[in-house]
Every structure is written in structure tokens, then in C-alpha cells.
Enzyme design. Structure first.
Site, PDB file in Angstrom:
ATOM      1  NE  ARG A 180      89.822   4.011  32.552  1.00 20.35           N
ATOM      2  CZ  ARG A 180      88.669   5.339  32.713  1.00 20.35           C
ATOM      3  NH1 ARG A 180      88.092   5.286  31.331  1.00 20.35           N
ATOM      4  NH2 ARG A 180      87.716   4.884  33.528  1.00 20.35           N
ATOM      5  CG  HIS A 218      87.705  -7.991  41.766  1.00 20.60           C
ATOM      6  ND1 HIS A 218      88.080  -7.163  40.248  1.00 20.60           N
ATOM      7  CD2 HIS A 218      87.192  -6.300  42.467  1.00 20.60           C
ATOM      8  CE1 HIS A 218      87.789  -5.423  40.366  1.00 20.60           C
ATOM      9  NE2 HIS A 218      87.678  -5.644  41.655  1.00 20.60           N
ATOM     10  CD  GLU A 241      91.255   1.472  44.148  1.00 17.48           C
ATOM     11  OE1 GLU A 241      92.290   2.091  43.323  1.00 17.48           O
ATOM     12  OE2 GLU A 241      90.887   1.198  44.607  1.00 17.48           O
ATOM     13  CE  LYS A 270      89.855   5.941  37.235  1.00 13.99           C
ATOM     14  NZ  LYS A 270      88.623   5.364  38.607  1.00 13.99           N
ATOM     15  CG  HIS A 316      91.851  -3.078  41.540  1.00 15.76           C
ATOM     16  ND1 HIS A 316      93.413  -2.343  41.344  1.00 15.76           N
ATOM     17  CD2 HIS A 316      90.836  -2.230  41.557  1.00 15.76           C
ATOM     18  CE1 HIS A 316      92.711  -0.953  42.337  1.00 15.76           C
ATOM     19  NE2 HIS A 316      90.836  -1.831  42.662  1.00 15.76           N
ATOM     20  CD  GLU A 365      88.538  -0.419  31.828  1.00 18.06           C
ATOM     21  OE1 GLU A 365      86.671  -0.032  31.676  1.00 18.06           O
ATOM     22  OE2 GLU A 365      88.756  -0.743  33.016  1.00 18.06           O
ATOM     23  CG  ASN A 381      91.830  -2.618  37.017  1.00 15.28           C
ATOM     24  OD1 ASN A 381      90.803  -2.619  38.337  1.00 15.28           O
ATOM     25  ND2 ASN A 381      91.505  -2.924  35.667  1.00 15.28           N
ATOM     26  NE  ARG A 393      67.051   8.052  22.733  1.00 14.22           N
ATOM     27  CZ  ARG A 393      66.304   8.550  22.576  1.00 14.22           C
ATOM     28  NH1 ARG A 393      65.508  10.069  22.435  1.00 14.22           N
ATOM     29  NH2 ARG A 393      65.053   7.711  22.044  1.00 14.22           N
ATOM     30  CG  HIS A 435      87.455  -2.041  46.105  1.00 14.33           C
ATOM     31  ND1 HIS A 435      87.631  -3.045  45.512  1.00 14.33           N
ATOM     32  CD2 HIS A 435      87.971  -1.345  45.338  1.00 14.33           C
ATOM     33  CE1 HIS A 435      87.990  -2.901  44.309  1.00 14.33           C
ATOM     34  NE2 HIS A 435      88.752  -1.631  44.229  1.00 14.33           N
ATOM     35  CE  LYS A 449      86.359   1.738  34.038  1.00 13.71           C
ATOM     36  NZ  LYS A 449      87.281   0.568  35.043  1.00 13.71           N
TER      37      LYS A 449
END
Lengths: 363, 363
Positions: B242, B253, B186, B228, B249, B238, B246, B122, B266, B144
Site C-alpha cells: 500500500r 508533505h 492522484e 486503489k 507524497h 498498510e 504514496n 464502538r 495537497h 482511512k
């Protein structure tokens, strides 16, 4: 049964606070949409519980799109493969981050659903509807979620708090009496570690509890959750105080492992384990013989064993307790009772006292 | 190279705050034990990175017992099965809750190690040592973590912050130049969404960055992480702001999916995607043609594509963008630039402008 004896408890955890509703007749009647952020719900349950309560629980979410996933029943399925069936269902039905998972079942369903909620798209809401006494008084509070790994129970998981918990005491009518007793072990534990008045109430109320009287069950569940909530509020991530919730559990885990998981229910092992911890507490000079007799009588009256499995030796205990995950850095820590209603975590008991406890109670 | 150009940044997240050390020559020299709670460390890396840096990184943990697990390399292995190898290694070596995981590698290693740390018993500590530019400027900040599911990328994961991040610009010397460019996408993004001065600096510094000049890289990485960190500090989980991270993105994607994962990196897809977002921002009246020309020139100078893959149609984009997970409730939201250095999340652009952008840039 109609809603006659509802009690409500707020678990205080800052912005993760949530209510627990306890009472008879809540399934199918109490509106849970105030705790549903989106319009979509995924009920996770198992093959045993689904035919009993799934249709009823749909009615707790009026106006929502309610999907379901039905898992096989049993601790053996508390695995990644089963968990993945929840993810499959969520993704196949295109549930977004605003979805709400609902755990309908016992501890295994609750642990897996909570962990799925903790991980799905890095965290979505979930609601607990525990249908066993053990889940109602234990997993309702604390936010522990997870699955087993072949090399250890509950080794993979997360802390993730539900948005709300709904406990309907009527669900206990369908529970095998052995599982009711197992749940009562944890109820007794709360009295022993923190609440002498509750302990005295339990001594008086136990016949009504084993007879599944709704008023008595509501009171016992409410006070158990309140007790656990107080402890967890002070130690959400299990740094210190929370360890007292493990009274009897180190002995109990050894029993469960020795007996083979499932042969002794967790609560049964905890029942015998609490008696062992009580015996050691007496030898350590904290409790009187009369105290110990009260504990044994209460545990027994709940329909629980007060001795470890016949044939289990002190050596079995010592070996199994040494690998228990609560023992960091090789030091054996146990929960002892300073008095009835007060517990402490300690590694300073006498090894000879522990040996005497094991020698005396193993048979 | 010795430690000459070290910069340090504190990511402010209350009791989860942590430092990022950026500079040349940090692997094998910087003592990381102040961020190791116990005495045990598990380095998680992959087959490509291990022969280059594993022995060196052991020296960052003097006095610790350092175990290792070496995973196969590639996004295809960002799965539960691979993750489970980390859990296996931890359990077989009896790592307790006090262990520290160390992610040594690119984004895949970082995401999986972070998620393993989030879930093992945990939650245990972890340290990031990202060795690709993309991982250094992206996954170093934000917490993330996660793995892919057959039905979607990054669908299973957690927010889990590292104890510290160590970025050695020397590791970029071993990185294929195509991946350096992908990382620079980025870097450029941070200038575009939040920092016009940084954007201007990048226009001047880009030749030194593509030549892997340590001073320039340290500055670019430091300012990217700082940018960031500011965004994440305002929106850790998020909820809103935030989303500006993207930029490009959603287009990107769609490109990645259309091309088949791995065919376009990417960062390459984000490069073209940012140009598309810039085009739409101009059509929406926010940017001038001169602004757009600056963006295209900068993206191109980083070695990145400025157009989507040849053969990809506006219909391909519309269909793929509709299923992107950022689009809750069926509403297509995009990040647009209000000016160079300022972004907004919006669903109020004209559908005809989006159609024009797609018609113009698809080829």
C-alpha cells in the site's frame, strides 16, 4: 511472592489471538518483550497506581525504551481531554506506528489506553496489565475500549484486542476490599451464565477469595477469563451471544445512574442487579426458590449488596432501563437464567413478573 | 443530468466488501437504502456543501428518518472539537448502534465522518458521498479515517470501511478548478504506479477531464478507484504494498509543511512531488529522459505545478522529509518508478542521486 501458581490462557480470535498470564508475582519478573514489536513502550497509568507498580513494570520490558504517562485517577477523567494526554506524550516522544502501549491500572486506564492504541496512527499494539479484580476478569477479554461522552458512558470507543494480558494477583493486596467485592460480582456472573461447576466451586472458595488467597484468586480469574473468552470468541463484535455477559447489568446501570456514578461501584450494582435478574428468572418459571437462595447467599458472601439502594422505586427502574443503550428499537431486553449456569437474552418475559420483581425488591 | 454513464465497482475486502457507484446525476436519484441497516441516517456535511446538495441527498434515503449535522468548512476544523459535534448530534438525537452516518463533502468531511462512525458506540455503518475529485479518487477506497492533532496531521484515526460509496461527477461542476487539478494529481498517480494503459489514456483524455466531461470523469474515477482497490485488497492495514500509493507524497508533505498547510493544496504538492520522484527514478537508472518528459507534460496539462515552491531549498526538503511519519526507524524510504506503470518502495537509492534531484529541481 515468586511465580508459583501461574496459569496461561489463549484467547482465540484468529490473527488477533493473545495470551493471558495469571498468577502471583508476575509484575517485574515476566519478560513481556516477546509481545513488543518495536523497541519502544509507553506505559500509561494513573497517580494511584504509578507509585505502587510503575518501576516494577519497567522490568517487564528489558532492553526496551520505556516512556510513561501518568493520568489522574477516576472515572471522571475517562474523557477526551485525558485521552489526549496520551496522544500528546506519544507525539512529543515521537512514537511511531511500531510502538506498544501498556495499560497499567484498572478499567479506566485500560479502556483509555486501549482506545488510544486503537486510534494512534490508526492503530498500534497494546498490552494490558490490569491491577483491579474487575479489570482482570472483565476488560482483559473482549477488546472493548473507549471513553465517556457527557451524554453517555462508553459512547465513544473501538474494539481493539491487546497483544497480551498480564495479571498479577499480588496487585489485589493493595485494592480496597470494596473493590475486591465489586470484582467478585463479575466472577460470580460467569458462574451464573455459563458454568455451574465454577459456581459450585465459588460457593466453596469464596472465603479464600475475599481473604485474597493467591491460588484461589488465580483459579477464579483464570476461569472467569476463560468463560468470557469462549463467549467473545463466538461473538467478537457483540452481535448476539455476547449479550449474556450483561446479566444483571441493565438493572445495575439503572442503579448506578440513580445513585449517581461512583456512589455505587459498578460491581455492587451488578451484584444487586444479578439478584434482581435471578428473582425475575424464578418468577418466569426457570429457577427454584432454592436456586435463588443460593445466588443471594453467594452474592452476599462476596460482600455485595443483594438489594437496590433504599429509596429507589420501580418507576425509577423502568424509566432508567428504558434508555439503556442495550435496548435497541425501544424493546426492553434482559438476560435471564434458564438454570444456574445457563443464560438467555430475551424480551419475552411477562411485564407483570418484572413489575413484581421490582415491587418486591425495591424497599 | 440523468444517470447515463454509471459504472459500478466492488471493493473486495471479505465481509467488509462494498460497492462504489460512479456516474453523473446520482445525487437525489440512486436509492441508497439497501446499504442502510436501520431506518435512521445522520448526514454529516459542511457549510459550503450543505446549501448545494443536502436537500438532494435526502432523496437518496427514501423512507428513512434523516438527521443532519453541518460542520464548518476546512482542514483547520479536522479536530476533536468538530468531531465531537457529530457525537453530540448522534447522542442528542438518540441514534443507536444501528444508525448509518453519511459523509457528504470532501476529504475532511469524509475522514471525520468515517472516524465518527468507527468510534460511535464502538462502530456504526457509514456511507461516503464524496463531492471533490480528490475525495472521490482517494478516500473512497482504503478505509482511512481520522482527525488531526496539533502535533501532526491524521495522527488519530481508524481503519473503517464504508458500506457503499456514491460518486456523482456532477458535483465537480461546483468545484474550483484548482481543486479539480489537485484531484487529477492522484488520478495520474494511479497510472504511474500501476497502470501504463490508464496513463496513456490520461494523456489523451486530459483535455476532456479538465473540461469536466462526465464520461471522461466517470472513466477516470472508476479506474482510479479500481486501481486503489486492488492495492488495498492486498494490504488493507498498510503493511507493505500500500505504500506505493504514496508516490510523490514524501516530497509533497515536505512542500505542504514548508509552504504552510493550505497554501499549496495537497494535490498540487503531490504533483510536484511526483515529478521529483520521477527525476530520482531516472537518476536511479529506471526511467528514460523521454519517460520523465511524458510525466512532466501530463502533470502540467492537469494544471499542476511541476516544481517545488520557489525559495524552498534542498536542506528544507531533507529536514522535513526526515520527520515524515512514513519513515520508520530513521530510514528514509521513497516510492520510485521502476517504469511508467510500476512502482516500488525503497530505501536503497543513492543519497547523491537524491541530492542531485533536489539541487536540480529546487529553484
Amino acid at each position: 511472592m515468586t511465580e508459583t501458581t501461574v496459569q496461561e490462557l489463549q484467547v482465540e480470535l484468529g490473527d488477533r489471538s493473545y495470551p493471558i498470564h495469571v498468577g502471583a508475582g508476575l509484575l517485574g519478573s515476566r519478560d513481556l518483550t516477546p509481545w513488543v514489536a518495536g523497541k519502544r513502550v509507553m506505559i500509561v497509568t494513573n497517580e494511584t497506581v504509578a507509585p505502587l507498580y510503575l518501576e516494577k513494570v519497567r522490568k517487564n520490558f528489558p532492553g526496551c525504551q520505556v516512556d510513561e504517562v501518568i493520568l489522574p485517577d477516576g472515572e471522571a477523567y475517562k474523557t477526551w481531554d485525558t485521552l489526549n494526554r496520551i496522544f500528546d506524550a506519544l507525539l512529543e516522544n515521537r512514537h511511531s506506528r511500531k510502538t506498544t502501549l501498556v495499560a497499567l491500572g484498572g478499567g479506566v486506564v485500560g479502556d483509555m489506553t486501549g482506545f488510544a492504541a486503537a486510534c494512534y496512527q490508526r492503530g498500534v499494539d497494546f498490552i494490558q496489565i490490569p491491577t483491579t479484580l474487575l479489570a482482570q476478569v472483565d476488560s482483559s477479554v473482549g477488546g472493548k475500549t473507549g471513553i465517556n461522552h457527557p451524554l453517555g458512558k462508553n459512547m465513544i470507543g473501538a474494539f481493539h484486542q491487546p497483544r497480551c494480558v498480564l495479571i498479577d494477583t499480588d496487585t489485589l493486596q493493595s485494592l480496597p476490599s470494596r473493590e475486591v467485592s465489586a470484582g467478585l460480582a463479575e466472577v460470580i456472573k460467569y458462574g451464573l451464565i455459563r458454568d455451574a461447576r465454577f459456581l459450585a466451586w465459588l460457593e466453596e472458595a469464596m472465603p479464600r477469595l475475599t481473604a485474597l488467597n493467591a491460588e484461589a484468586l488465580t483459579e477464579a480469574i483464570y476461569r472467569s477469563c476463560a468463560c468470557k473468552a469462549e463467549v467473545v470468541a463466538q461473538d467478537e463484535r457483540e452481535g448476539g451471544l455476547r449479550a449474556i455477559l450483561n446479566l444483571g447489568h441493565t438493572f445495575g446501570h439503572a442503579i448506578e445512574t440513580w445513585a449517581g456514578y461512583g456512589n455505587w461501584l459498578h460491581g455492587e450494582a451488578v451484584g444487586a442487579g444479578m439478584v434482581m435478574a435471578t428473582d425475575l428468572s424464578r418468577r418466569s418459571g426457570y429457577l427454584t426458590g432454592a436456586d435463588q437462595a443460593r445466588v443471594e447467599k453467594l452474592v452476599k458472601s462476596a460482600g455485595l449488596p443483594i438489594l437496590p439502594p433504599s429509596g429507589m422505586t420501580p418507576d425509577n427502574f423502568m424509566n432508567l432501563m428504558a434508555v439503556d443503550k442495550k435496548n435497541l428499537d425501544g424493546q426492553l431486553r434482559l438476560i435471564l437464567l434458564r438454570s444456574l449456569g445457563e443464560a438467555e437474552v430475551t424480551d419475552s418475559f411477562a411485564a407483570s413478573d418484572l413489575a413484581s420483581t421490582l415491587a418486591e425488591l425495591c424497599h
